[in-house]
Design a protein around this motif. Structure first.
Motif, PDB file in Angstrom:
ATOM      1  N   PRO A   1      79.904 -29.663  92.230  1.00  0.00           N
ATOM      2  CA  PRO A   1      81.358 -30.622  92.463  1.00  0.00           C
ATOM      3  C   PRO A   1      82.003 -31.127  90.849  1.00  0.00           C
ATOM      4  O   PRO A   1      82.994 -31.568  90.360  1.00  0.00           O
ATOM      5  N   THR A   2      80.438 -32.158  90.464  1.00  0.00           N
ATOM      6  CA  THR A   2      80.862 -32.553  89.101  1.00  0.00           C
ATOM      7  C   THR A   2      81.160 -32.317  88.027  1.00  0.00           C
ATOM      8  O   THR A   2      81.893 -32.134  87.161  1.00  0.00           O
ATOM      9  N   LEU A   3      80.914 -30.883  87.421  1.00  0.00           N
ATOM     10  CA  LEU A   3      80.980 -30.157  86.649  1.00  0.00           C
ATOM     11  C   LEU A   3      82.241 -29.075  86.590  1.00  0.00           C
ATOM     12  O   LEU A   3      83.043 -29.752  85.741  1.00  0.00           O
ATOM     13  N   VAL A   4      82.384 -29.304  87.863  1.00  0.00           N
ATOM     14  CA  VAL A   4      84.275 -28.684  88.087  1.00  0.00           C
ATOM     15  C   VAL A   4      85.044 -29.556  88.094  1.00  0.00           C
ATOM     16  O   VAL A   4      86.080 -29.158  87.295  1.00  0.00           O
ATOM     17  N   GLN A   5      84.873 -30.824  88.126  1.00  0.00           N
ATOM     18  CA  GLN A   5      86.025 -31.747  88.144  1.00  0.00           C
ATOM     19  C   GLN A   5      86.065 -32.184  86.990  1.00  0.00           C
ATOM     20  O   GLN A   5      87.245 -32.419  85.884  1.00  0.00           O
ATOM     21  N   TRP A   6      84.741 -32.355  85.848  1.00  0.00           N
ATOM     22  CA  TRP A   6      84.983 -32.928  84.728  1.00  0.00           C
ATOM     23  C   TRP A   6      85.530 -31.278  83.763  1.00  0.00           C
ATOM     24  O   TRP A   6      86.730 -31.841  82.785  1.00  0.00           O
ATOM     25  N   ILE A   7      85.620 -30.033  83.915  1.00  0.00           N
ATOM     26  CA  ILE A   7      86.563 -28.885  83.642  1.00  0.00           C
ATOM     27  C   ILE A   7      87.408 -29.066  84.023  1.00  0.00           C
ATOM     28  O   ILE A   7      88.384 -28.566  82.348  1.00  0.00           O
ATOM     29  N   GLN A   8      87.755 -29.469  84.887  1.00  0.00           N
ATOM     30  CA  GLN A   8      89.250 -29.195  85.329  1.00  0.00           C
ATOM     31  C   GLN A   8      90.070 -30.598  84.414  1.00  0.00           C
ATOM     32  O   GLN A   8      91.271 -30.274  84.191  1.00  0.00           O
TER      33      GLN A   8
ATOM     34  N   MET B   1      96.703 -30.437  87.421  1.00  0.00           N
ATOM     35  CA  MET B   1      95.285 -29.761  87.276  1.00  0.00           C
ATOM     36  C   MET B   1      94.450 -31.663  87.415  1.00  0.00           C
ATOM     37  O   MET B   1      93.251 -30.862  87.819  1.00  0.00           O
ATOM     38  N   TRP B   2      95.158 -32.458  87.373  1.00  0.00           N
ATOM     39  CA  TRP B   2      93.934 -33.683  86.963  1.00  0.00           C
ATOM     40  C   TRP B   2      94.047 -34.048  88.874  1.00  0.00           C
ATOM     41  O   TRP B   2      92.894 -34.692  89.229  1.00  0.00           O
ATOM     42  N   LYS B   3      95.244 -33.700  89.423  1.00  0.00           N
ATOM     43  CA  LYS B   3      95.480 -34.478  91.179  1.00  0.00           C
ATOM     44  C   LYS B   3      94.491 -33.506  91.747  1.00  0.00           C
ATOM     45  O   LYS B   3      94.186 -33.600  92.676  1.00  0.00           O
ATOM     46  N   GLU B   4      94.971 -32.283  90.837  1.00  0.00           N
ATOM     47  CA  GLU B   4      93.352 -31.138  91.694  1.00  0.00           C
ATOM     48  C   GLU B   4      91.630 -31.229  91.604  1.00  0.00           C
ATOM     49  O   GLU B   4      91.011 -30.794  92.613  1.00  0.00           O
ATOM     50  N   SER B   5      92.245 -31.671  90.553  1.00  0.00           N
ATOM     51  CA  SER B   5      90.266 -32.009  90.037  1.00  0.00           C
ATOM     52  C   SER B   5      89.163 -32.773  91.058  1.00  0.00           C
ATOM     53  O   SER B   5      89.554 -33.226  91.859  1.00  0.00           O
ATOM     54  N   GLY B   6      88.676 -31.045  91.017  1.00  0.00           N
ATOM     55  CA  GLY B   6      86.918 -31.512  91.797  1.00  0.00           C
ATOM     56  C   GLY B   6      86.792 -30.281  93.256  1.00  0.00           C
ATOM     57  O   GLY B   6      85.962 -30.746  93.578  1.00  0.00           O
ATOM     58  N   VAL B   7      87.906 -30.380  93.259  1.00  0.00           N
ATOM     59  CA  VAL B   7      88.630 -29.190  94.431  1.00  0.00           C
ATOM     60  C   VAL B   7      88.392 -28.118  93.867  1.00  0.00           C
ATOM     61  O   VAL B   7      89.354 -27.527  93.140  1.00  0.00           O
ATOM     62  N   ILE B   8      87.485 -26.648  94.475  1.00  0.00           N
ATOM     63  CA  ILE B   8      87.589 -25.638  94.701  1.00  0.00           C
ATOM     64  C   ILE B   8      87.360 -24.482  95.285  1.00  0.00           C
ATOM     65  O   ILE B   8      86.716 -25.477  96.755  1.00  0.00           O
ATOM     66  N   ALA B   9      88.476 -23.701  95.371  1.00  0.00           N
ATOM     67  CA  ALA B   9      88.586 -23.198  96.535  1.00  0.00           C
ATOM     68  C   ALA B   9      87.625 -21.289  96.324  1.00  0.00           C
ATOM     69  O   ALA B   9      87.462 -20.926  95.003  1.00  0.00           O
TER      70      ALA B   9
ATOM     71  N   ARG C   1     111.858 -26.142  73.875  1.00  0.00           N
ATOM     72  CA  ARG C   1     111.075 -26.843  73.104  1.00  0.00           C
ATOM     73  C   ARG C   1     110.546 -27.781  74.878  1.00  0.00           C
ATOM     74  O   ARG C   1     109.828 -28.393  74.944  1.00  0.00           O
ATOM     75  N   TYR C   2     111.507 -28.659  74.830  1.00  0.00           N
ATOM     76  CA  TYR C   2     111.493 -29.666  75.495  1.00  0.00           C
ATOM     77  C   TYR C   2     111.402 -29.665  76.893  1.00  0.00           C
ATOM     78  O   TYR C   2     110.420 -30.512  77.745  1.00  0.00           O
ATOM     79  N   ILE C   3     111.689 -28.372  77.288  1.00  0.00           N
ATOM     80  CA  ILE C   3     111.536 -28.139  79.359  1.00  0.00           C
ATOM     81  C   ILE C   3     110.428 -27.655  78.429  1.00  0.00           C
ATOM     82  O   ILE C   3     109.243 -28.099  80.038  1.00  0.00           O
ATOM     83  N   GLY C   4     109.669 -27.020  77.404  1.00  0.00           N
ATOM     84  CA  GLY C   4     108.337 -26.702  77.793  1.00  0.00           C
ATOM     85  C   GLY C   4     107.245 -27.770  77.618  1.00  0.00           C
ATOM     86  O   GLY C   4     106.128 -27.401  78.605  1.00  0.00           O
ATOM     87  N   VAL C   5     107.370 -28.513  77.012  1.00  0.00           N
ATOM     88  CA  VAL C   5     106.805 -29.760  77.062  1.00  0.00           C
ATOM     89  C   VAL C   5     106.576 -30.406  78.240  1.00  0.00           C
ATOM     90  O   VAL C   5     105.374 -31.113  79.233  1.00  0.00           O
ATOM     91  N   ALA C   6     107.747 -30.115  78.699  1.00  0.00           N
ATOM     92  CA  ALA C   6     107.429 -31.316  80.094  1.00  0.00           C
ATOM     93  C   ALA C   6     106.518 -30.626  81.242  1.00  0.00           C
ATOM     94  O   ALA C   6     106.305 -30.782  82.975  1.00  0.00           O
ATOM     95  N   TYR C   7     107.287 -28.976  81.428  1.00  0.00           N
ATOM     96  CA  TYR C   7     106.179 -28.537  81.838  1.00  0.00           C
ATOM     97  C   TYR C   7     104.779 -28.600  81.832  1.00  0.00           C
ATOM     98  O   TYR C   7     103.833 -28.151  82.762  1.00  0.00           O
ATOM     99  N   LEU C   8     104.189 -28.274  80.728  1.00  0.00           N
ATOM    100  CA  LEU C   8     102.858 -28.893  79.669  1.00  0.00           C
ATOM    101  C   LEU C   8     102.022 -30.001  81.003  1.00  0.00           C
ATOM    102  O   LEU C   8     101.421 -30.003  81.975  1.00  0.00           O
ATOM    103  N   ALA C   9     103.492 -30.748  80.801  1.00  0.00           N
ATOM    104  CA  ALA C   9     103.309 -31.836  81.468  1.00  0.00           C
ATOM    105  C   ALA C   9     102.526 -32.290  83.152  1.00  0.00           C
ATOM    106  O   ALA C   9     101.477 -33.288  83.533  1.00  0.00           O
TER     107      ALA C   9
ATOM    108  N   SER D   1      92.848 -30.067  81.940  1.00  0.00           N
ATOM    109  CA  SER D   1      94.086 -30.786  82.150  1.00  0.00           C
ATOM    110  C   SER D   1      94.856 -32.017  80.831  1.00  0.00           C
ATOM    111  O   SER D   1      95.434 -31.739  79.903  1.00  0.00           O
ATOM    112  N   GLY D   2      93.606 -32.185  79.699  1.00  0.00           N
ATOM    113  CA  GLY D   2      93.487 -33.051  78.591  1.00  0.00           C
ATOM    114  C   GLY D   2      94.089 -31.542  77.744  1.00  0.00           C
ATOM    115  O   GLY D   2      94.827 -32.050  76.186  1.00  0.00           O
ATOM    116  N   VAL D   3      93.281 -30.367  78.053  1.00  0.00           N
ATOM    117  CA  VAL D   3      94.143 -29.722  76.392  1.00  0.00           C
ATOM    118  C   VAL D   3      95.690 -29.292  76.655  1.00  0.00           C
ATOM    119  O   VAL D   3      96.708 -29.135  76.175  1.00  0.00           O
TER     120      VAL D   3
END
Length: 204
Positions: A178-185, A87-95, A73-81, A189-191
């Motif tokens: 790009p602003t909307l993409v960043q907000w969605i990403q 995702m937060w780090k890559e936010s605003g970058v869309i391929a 369970r805690y490995i799973g928690v760490a992976y989700l984190a 991340s928050g989810v």
């Protein structure tokens, strides 16, 4: 004989938004439809060990062993984190390239696979879910559960691909903002953070 109730219940379960759905949708939004298909394949593959564990009774061992359950369970928690951070780090970058490289495709598949395999609640869920739909007259309960599991996996893959293709369709409209993409990403991340917190607090 596969019951209509099993098909309907399975469809409802698969349609409900979970970490797999969210990862597939976020991948489709940011990387395109081919990438989302790899995400759908990875998420589907990630439930295979849980289904097998449920059918052959290993989930009961996991349920009985507090240490094994808590570690997974805690490995799973760490992976989700980690996913939330990435995702937060890559936010605003869309391929805009819908044909990811092989290494990128394998990375997406592995990420998706780990999302489901590191969730111990899935084994417990399938242990309670699949046997309910085995008819008393079935000649082999194991074979029947394998058939039901295969159908469930097929439905999961199909629904996840539809989610991914739809997100790719939406992506064409988002790429101009790009602003909307960043907000969605960052929202995704928050989810993932919220789902990790929920998994951490869940009671057995």
């Amino acid at each position: 004989m596969v019951s209509f109730e099993f098909l309907v219940t399975s469809l409802v379960v698969v349609l409900l938004p979970g970490t797999g759905v969210l990862f597939t949708v976020s991948t489709g939004l940011t990387m395109g439809k081919r990438a989302s298909i790899f995400a759908a394949l990875g998420c589907t593959a990630g439930i295979i060990p849980h289904l097998v564990a449920s059918i052959f009774g290993l989930a009961a061992i996991l349920h009985a062993s507090s240490v094994a359950f808590e570690v997974l369970r805690y490995i799973g928690v760490a992976y989700l984190a980690y996913l939330a951070w990435a995702m937060w780090k890559e936010s605003g970058v869309i391929a805009l390239d819908n044909a990811p490289k092989a290494t990128g495709a394998s990375k997406i598949f592995v990420r998706a696979f780990l999302i489901n395999i590191l969730n111990p609640k899935l084994s417990i869920f399938f242990l309670a879910f699949i046997p309910q739909f085995v008819p008393p007259e079935a000649s082999s309960a194991v074979l029947t559960m394998l058939l039901l599991s295969a159908i469930f996996m097929g439905m999961t893959l199909a629904v996840f691909i539809v989610y991914g293709l739809f997100s790719d369709f939406v992506r064409s409209y988002l790429s101009a903002s790009p602003t909307l993409v960043q907000w969605i990403q960052r929202s995704f991340s928050g989810v993932f953070v919220a789902m990790g917190a929920k998994l951490a607090m869940v009671e057995r």
